[in-house]
Design a protein around this motif. Sequence first.
Motif, mmCIF file in Angstrom:
data_model
loop_
_atom_site.group_PDB
_atom_site.id
_atom_site.type_symbol
_atom_site.label_atom_id
_atom_site.label_comp_id
_atom_site.label_asym_id
_atom_site.label_seq_id
_atom_site.Cartn_x
_atom_site.Cartn_y
_atom_site.Cartn_z
ATOM 1 N N GLY A 114 -3.320 3.400 -1.981
ATOM 2 C CA GLY A 114 -3.020 2.573 -0.801
ATOM 3 C C GLY A 114 -4.291 2.266 -0.020
ATOM 4 O O GLY A 114 -4.477 1.140 0.476
ATOM 5 N N ALA A 124 2.918 -1.219 4.148
ATOM 6 C CA ALA A 124 2.454 0.130 3.805
ATOM 7 C C ALA A 124 3.583 1.141 3.931
ATOM 8 O O ALA A 124 4.391 1.087 4.859
ATOM 9 C CB ALA A 124 1.304 0.541 4.713
ATOM 10 N N ARG A 167 -7.327 1.948 6.493
ATOM 11 C CA ARG A 167 -6.243 1.285 7.224
ATOM 12 C C ARG A 167 -6.743 0.875 8.614
ATOM 13 O O ARG A 167 -6.512 -0.248 9.069
ATOM 14 C CB ARG A 167 -5.041 2.224 7.331
ATOM 15 C CG ARG A 167 -3.910 1.614 8.121
ATOM 16 C CD ARG A 167 -2.664 2.485 8.142
ATOM 17 N NE ARG A 167 -1.668 1.855 9.002
ATOM 18 C CZ ARG A 167 -0.361 1.838 8.784
ATOM 19 N NH1 ARG A 167 0.125 2.448 7.730
ATOM 20 N NH2 ARG A 167 0.458 1.231 9.613
ATOM 21 N N VAL A 204 0.381 -4.551 10.085
ATOM 22 C CA VAL A 204 0.803 -3.786 8.901
ATOM 23 C C VAL A 204 2.302 -3.547 9.038
ATOM 24 O O VAL A 204 2.752 -2.908 9.973
ATOM 25 C CB VAL A 204 0.068 -2.432 8.809
ATOM 26 C CG1 VAL A 204 0.561 -1.660 7.590
ATOM 27 C CG2 VAL A 204 -1.438 -2.631 8.762
ATOM 28 N N CYS A 224 0.820 -1.208 0.000
ATOM 29 C CA CYS A 224 0.000 0.000 0.000
ATOM 30 C C CYS A 224 0.857 1.262 0.000
ATOM 31 O O CYS A 224 1.814 1.375 0.777
ATOM 32 C CB CYS A 224 -0.906 0.040 1.239
ATOM 33 S SG CYS A 224 -2.094 -1.310 1.268
#
Length: 510
Positions: free
Chosen positions: A66, A87, A100, A109, A60
């Motif tokens: 993203g 990310a 997110r 993440v 992302c």
Amino acid sequence: MAMRVLTADEMRAIERDAMERGLATGRELMERAGRGAVRTIGAHWPDLEPGGARRAVVLCGPGNNGGDGFVVARHLHALGWRCDLYAMEGAGGADAAAMRAAWEPLGLVHRLGPGDRPSLEGAALIVDALFGTGLSRPVELAAIALLREAARADGGPRVVALDMPSGRCADSGRRIGPDAAEANLTLAFHAPKRGHYLGDAPDACGALRVVDIGLPDAGAGLPLIDAPRWETISKRGGHKYRHGHAVILGGASGKGGAARMAAQAALRIGAGLVTLVVPPEAIVENAARLDAVMLHAAGDAHALRGFLSDARLNAVGLGPGLGRGAATRAWVEAVLDGPRAAVLDADALTAFEDRPEALFDLLRPGDVLTPHDGEFARLFPDLALELSGEAATGPAASRIDAARAAARRAGAVILLKGPDSIVAAPDGRAALHAAVYGRAVPWLATAGAGDTLTGMITGLVARGLGGFEAVSAAVWLHVEAARRAGPGLIAEDIASALPGLFRDLAAARQ
Ligand SMILES: NC(=O)C1=CN([C@@H]2O[C@H](COP(=O)(O)OP(=O)(O)OC[C@H]3O[C@@H](n4cnc5c(N)ncnc54)[C@H](OP(=O)(O)O)[C@@H]3O)[C@@H](O)[C@H]2O)[C@@H](O)CC1
Ligand SMILES: [K+]
């Protein structure tokens, strides 16, 4: 209605308008994009559908692309996929941050830094959600090479790009900077972008699918050329003189094949009569090779002017096989000095490479120039230079911008030829013809294919179509005829395939 291709700006305007009219919030659009992407991935690769213990790696970026990636991960997770999220750090908007946050209860993440190459061990799918329409500068991420290598490898994980393969400009299809990702499947949200069709971008995109995100079709964007309306190319009675008399100019003995193919194509596309005008010494050769095409001898530009003064002639095509010297310039000047619309290709263009302005001064808005990239660069070196190499910033200048600027400068219709052909008129009209993805015809890169196209355009202009309309119809028919002929095609097969194509177009209308 013709399908249209958008710029990043046009796409943003459509989204903004929908939001202002209360049709959807940005977050709803992002949710639809991610959900639609997962549905489309499943439809495109049904063997990935059952879920189970499949692993996906989702990369992302810092913006809304993203954000889409987090939505994709959430929907894949719901189908039983194990998703590893990576990310980039960055500002990000509220919508992407919300997506997110909606993912975070479901899994970790990882931070994606410039040198990171996430492990693909056991992965069946990689989602490129790094950059889409907001790409503004070169991407410096080792993960880009990872995406490219994975897309090219046989048997590894499949790569799906959200909106664009990251590093490619959505307006031009060009790489921004040296490094850009590639994909096996690219999902365009709402509508395809210009960049999906231009240059070598189709190879980088893999396959292309459009994901509907429920936005209204506002009619914005550049039309993608489709089949001409049957009424524009069919004949509704009348004798041959009602369907136009096309003239093709041919060159010296021994170099006549190109002009003969153009003349035959002009006849096949439906011009009532076609005359091939050649120097006297080339009459014997051509008479031995032609029947339905008529022949006329003209020894010099003066004789040509005399012949063209016949008011029954409607259009002149010239360039293929003419030679690049002063004699060709004199023939071009003789044609452009008269009242007939002209279609200029090959040597008729190159003959003016030293002083293109002299040609532009003579052209009229209905005339047509059909350069390939090399010929374009000779007549418009500055415009070609802007397209060369990789771009440093996005959005970058595209072949569409170049063709439009060239049409304005030349004061004539330009067909910039390639798998991505652009037709542009001096009044600003433009359209894109894409012989890529399912319509790719690599076997059309063969000697004489361009000469045949010149003849087809000349034939349609002789029949009364405007330059822009004639080019749009001819370029589609040319590719469609080549698709019928298939691999192994030689240029003569293109015109020979037209009757069958016309039969099917007529049948499809009933
Ligand atoms: N709006 C909506 O509702 C919907 C949008 N949709 C989706 O949004 C996408 C467009 O989103 P977007 O405009 O945020 O652009 P995106 O491509 O994510 O990148 C911009 C970010 O990256 C940054 N940046 C740029 N280049 C960089 C570089 N080389 N290296 C590093 N950073 C770089 C740039 O920073 P800046 O240039 O401002 O400094 C900015 O932060 C679109 O393609 C579609 O997927 C769909 O969900 C439909 C609904
Ligand atoms: K992307």
